[in-house]
Design a protein around this motif. Structure first.
Motif, PDB file in Angstrom:
ATOM      1  N   ASP A  75       1.515  -2.403  16.213  1.00 28.41           N
ATOM      2  CA  ASP A  75       2.803  -2.177  16.869  1.00 28.41           C
ATOM      3  C   ASP A  75       3.722  -1.315  16.005  1.00 28.41           C
ATOM      4  O   ASP A  75       4.530  -0.548  16.526  1.00 28.41           O
ATOM      5  N   ASN A  76       3.618  -1.433  14.695  1.00 28.60           N
ATOM      6  CA  ASN A  76       4.446  -0.632  13.790  1.00 28.60           C
ATOM      7  C   ASN A  76       3.979   0.823  13.734  1.00 28.60           C
ATOM      8  O   ASN A  76       4.780   1.729  13.581  1.00 28.60           O
ATOM      9  N   VAL A  77       2.678   1.036  13.884  1.00 27.51           N
ATOM     10  CA  VAL A  77       2.104   2.376  13.764  1.00 27.51           C
ATOM     11  C   VAL A  77       2.072   3.102  15.109  1.00 27.51           C
ATOM     12  O   VAL A  77       2.126   4.329  15.163  1.00 27.51           O
ATOM     13  N   ALA A  78       2.008   2.377  16.214  1.00 22.82           N
ATOM     14  CA  ALA A  78       1.821   2.963  17.548  1.00 22.82           C
ATOM     15  C   ALA A  78       2.849   4.039  17.922  1.00 22.82           C
ATOM     16  O   ALA A  78       2.465   5.033  18.544  1.00 22.82           O
ATOM     17  N   PRO A  79       4.139   3.903  17.592  1.00 23.79           N
ATOM     18  CA  PRO A  79       5.071   4.967  17.995  1.00 23.79           C
ATOM     19  C   PRO A  79       4.765   6.339  17.393  1.00 23.79           C
ATOM     20  O   PRO A  79       5.084   7.362  17.995  1.00 23.79           O
ATOM     21  N   ILE A  80       4.149   6.388  16.215  1.00 18.28           N
ATOM     22  CA  ILE A  80       3.873   7.689  15.597  1.00 18.28           C
ATOM     23  C   ILE A  80       2.402   8.089  15.664  1.00 18.28           C
ATOM     24  O   ILE A  80       2.080   9.259  15.535  1.00 18.28           O
ATOM     25  N   ALA A  81       1.517   7.115  15.838  1.00 20.99           N
ATOM     26  CA  ALA A  81       0.082   7.397  15.960  1.00 20.99           C
ATOM     27  C   ALA A  81      -0.487   6.515  17.071  1.00 20.99           C
ATOM     28  O   ALA A  81      -1.149   5.513  16.806  1.00 20.99           O
ATOM     29  N   PRO A  82      -0.227   6.870  18.338  1.00 20.29           N
ATOM     30  CA  PRO A  82      -0.610   5.996  19.443  1.00 20.29           C
ATOM     31  C   PRO A  82      -2.112   5.772  19.596  1.00 20.29           C
ATOM     32  O   PRO A  82      -2.527   4.763  20.140  1.00 20.29           O
ATOM     33  N   LYS A  83      -2.936   6.683  19.100  1.00 13.83           N
ATOM     34  CA  LYS A  83      -4.384   6.535  19.244  1.00 13.83           C
ATOM     35  C   LYS A  83      -5.031   5.936  17.995  1.00 13.83           C
ATOM     36  O   LYS A  83      -6.240   5.979  17.837  1.00 13.83           O
ATOM     37  N   ALA A  84      -4.231   5.367  17.126  1.00 17.49           N
ATOM     38  CA  ALA A  84      -4.753   4.812  15.870  1.00 17.49           C
ATOM     39  C   ALA A  84      -5.517   3.515  16.110  1.00 17.49           C
ATOM     40  O   ALA A  84      -5.151   2.718  16.967  1.00 17.49           O
ATOM     41  N   THR A  85      -6.576   3.329  15.346  1.00 16.58           N
ATOM     42  CA  THR A  85      -7.274   2.042  15.319  1.00 16.58           C
ATOM     43  C   THR A  85      -6.918   1.369  14.003  1.00 16.58           C
ATOM     44  O   THR A  85      -6.893   2.013  12.949  1.00 16.58           O
ATOM     45  N   VAL A  86      -6.622   0.081  14.082  1.00 14.88           N
ATOM     46  CA  VAL A  86      -6.117  -0.661  12.932  1.00 14.88           C
ATOM     47  C   VAL A  86      -6.999  -1.872  12.671  1.00 14.88           C
ATOM     48  O   VAL A  86      -7.326  -2.610  13.598  1.00 14.88           O
ATOM     49  N   PHE A  87      -7.386  -2.053  11.410  1.00 10.85           N
ATOM     50  CA  PHE A  87      -8.131  -3.238  10.986  1.00 10.85           C
ATOM     51  C   PHE A  87      -7.443  -3.806   9.759  1.00 10.85           C
ATOM     52  O   PHE A  87      -7.168  -3.083   8.804  1.00 10.85           O
ATOM     53  N   VAL A  88      -7.163  -5.104   9.792  1.00 11.16           N
ATOM     54  CA  VAL A  88      -6.565  -5.777   8.639  1.00 11.16           C
ATOM     55  C   VAL A  88      -7.516  -6.878   8.208  1.00 11.16           C
ATOM     56  O   VAL A  88      -7.975  -7.674   9.029  1.00 11.16           O
ATOM     57  N   VAL A  89      -7.814  -6.908   6.916  1.00  8.70           N
ATOM     58  CA  VAL A  89      -8.699  -7.931   6.367  1.00  8.70           C
ATOM     59  C   VAL A  89      -7.927  -8.686   5.279  1.00  8.70           C
ATOM     60  O   VAL A  89      -7.686  -8.152   4.205  1.00  8.70           O
ATOM     61  N   PRO A  90      -7.526  -9.934   5.565  1.00  4.40           N
ATOM     62  CA  PRO A  90      -6.886 -10.734   4.529  1.00  4.40           C
ATOM     63  C   PRO A  90      -7.921 -11.558   3.765  1.00  4.40           C
ATOM     64  O   PRO A  90      -8.877 -12.066   4.350  1.00  4.40           O
ATOM     65  N   SER A  91      -7.748 -11.657   2.468  1.00  2.56           N
ATOM     66  CA  SER A  91      -8.601 -12.489   1.611  1.00  2.56           C
ATOM     67  C   SER A  91      -7.687 -13.342   0.757  1.00  2.56           C
ATOM     68  O   SER A  91      -6.738 -12.829   0.168  1.00  2.56           O
ATOM     69  N   SER A  92      -7.980 -14.634   0.661  1.00  3.19           N
ATOM     70  CA  SER A  92      -7.084 -15.522  -0.089  1.00  3.19           C
ATOM     71  C   SER A  92      -7.752 -16.059  -1.347  1.00  3.19           C
ATOM     72  O   SER A  92      -8.971 -16.212  -1.407  1.00  3.19           O
TER      73      SER A  92
END
Length: 194
Positions: A75-92
């Motif tokens: 949602d933060n990236v969509a206004p400037i890069a609408p076709k972006a694919t985003v992957f987040v990997v959290p490790s604790s």
């Protein structure tokens, strides 16, 4: 014939067009490359900012899933890069000193200094197997240290890299590390002998 050759050499009409043709291509290429680099840098800044904000939200409780974290960043990236694919990997991790480190060996057999079958180790991530990286998948629990790594892929706005035969897609990676709030007690890791 010599008169015609002399007249053509003396004629300066069109010299500006030839000079412009020589200078225009490199100048346009440099300007397009600068626009593309500026856009890429702006996307990098937005990804890092979005990841930092999403990670801060997660530190106050465990109700946020990896999918929700990815959606916040998208949602933060969509206004400037609408076709972006985003992957987040959290490790604790349980403590800062455990980040990107192997699980500690408590009883070491030859060869010393590395894990061998039969060695005892502190099972930090609780999976019953010695790991070269003691991370647990996900956003962790109370008081955990969480490393968030985001990978964003988006098409370039100008086809500069496609002119060189590349794919025209930019890939960037951002990361941040935060400590969760102490909202519950954590169990101590067990020692396992394998």
């Amino acid at each position: 014939m010599t008169r015609l050759g002399a007249r053509l050499r003396a004629d300066r009409r069109g010299a500006a067009a030839v000079e412009f043709a020589i200078v225009a291509l490199p100048a346009i290429t440099i300007m397009c490359a600068l626009v593309d680099l500026g856009y890429r840098q702006y996307v990098i800044q937005q990804v890092q900012d979005g990841l930092d904000r999403a990670a801060r939200r997660v530190t106050v409780g465990t109700s946020t899933t990896t999918q929700q974290l990815t959606t916040m960043l998208k949602d933060n990236v969509a206004p400037i890069a609408p076709k972006a694919t985003v992957f987040v990997v959290p490790s604790s991790y349980g403590k800062f000193r455990q980040v990107a480190r192997p699980e500690p060996i408590t009883t070491d057999t030859a060869p010393l200094g590395r894990y061998n079958p039969g060695d005892c180790f502190t099972d930090i991530n609780g999976n019953g197997v010695w790991d070269a990286d003691a991370a647990r998948a996900g956003t962790g629990g109370s008081d955990d240290i969480v490393v968030y790594v985001a990978t964003v892929t988006f098409p370039e706005i100008l086809p500069m890299s496609r002119l060189l035969g590349w794919d025209g897609v930019s890939r960037i990676t951002a990361s941040t590390m935060l400590k969760n709030q102490p909202y519950a007690a954590q169990p101590e890791p067990a020692t396992v002998c394998g």
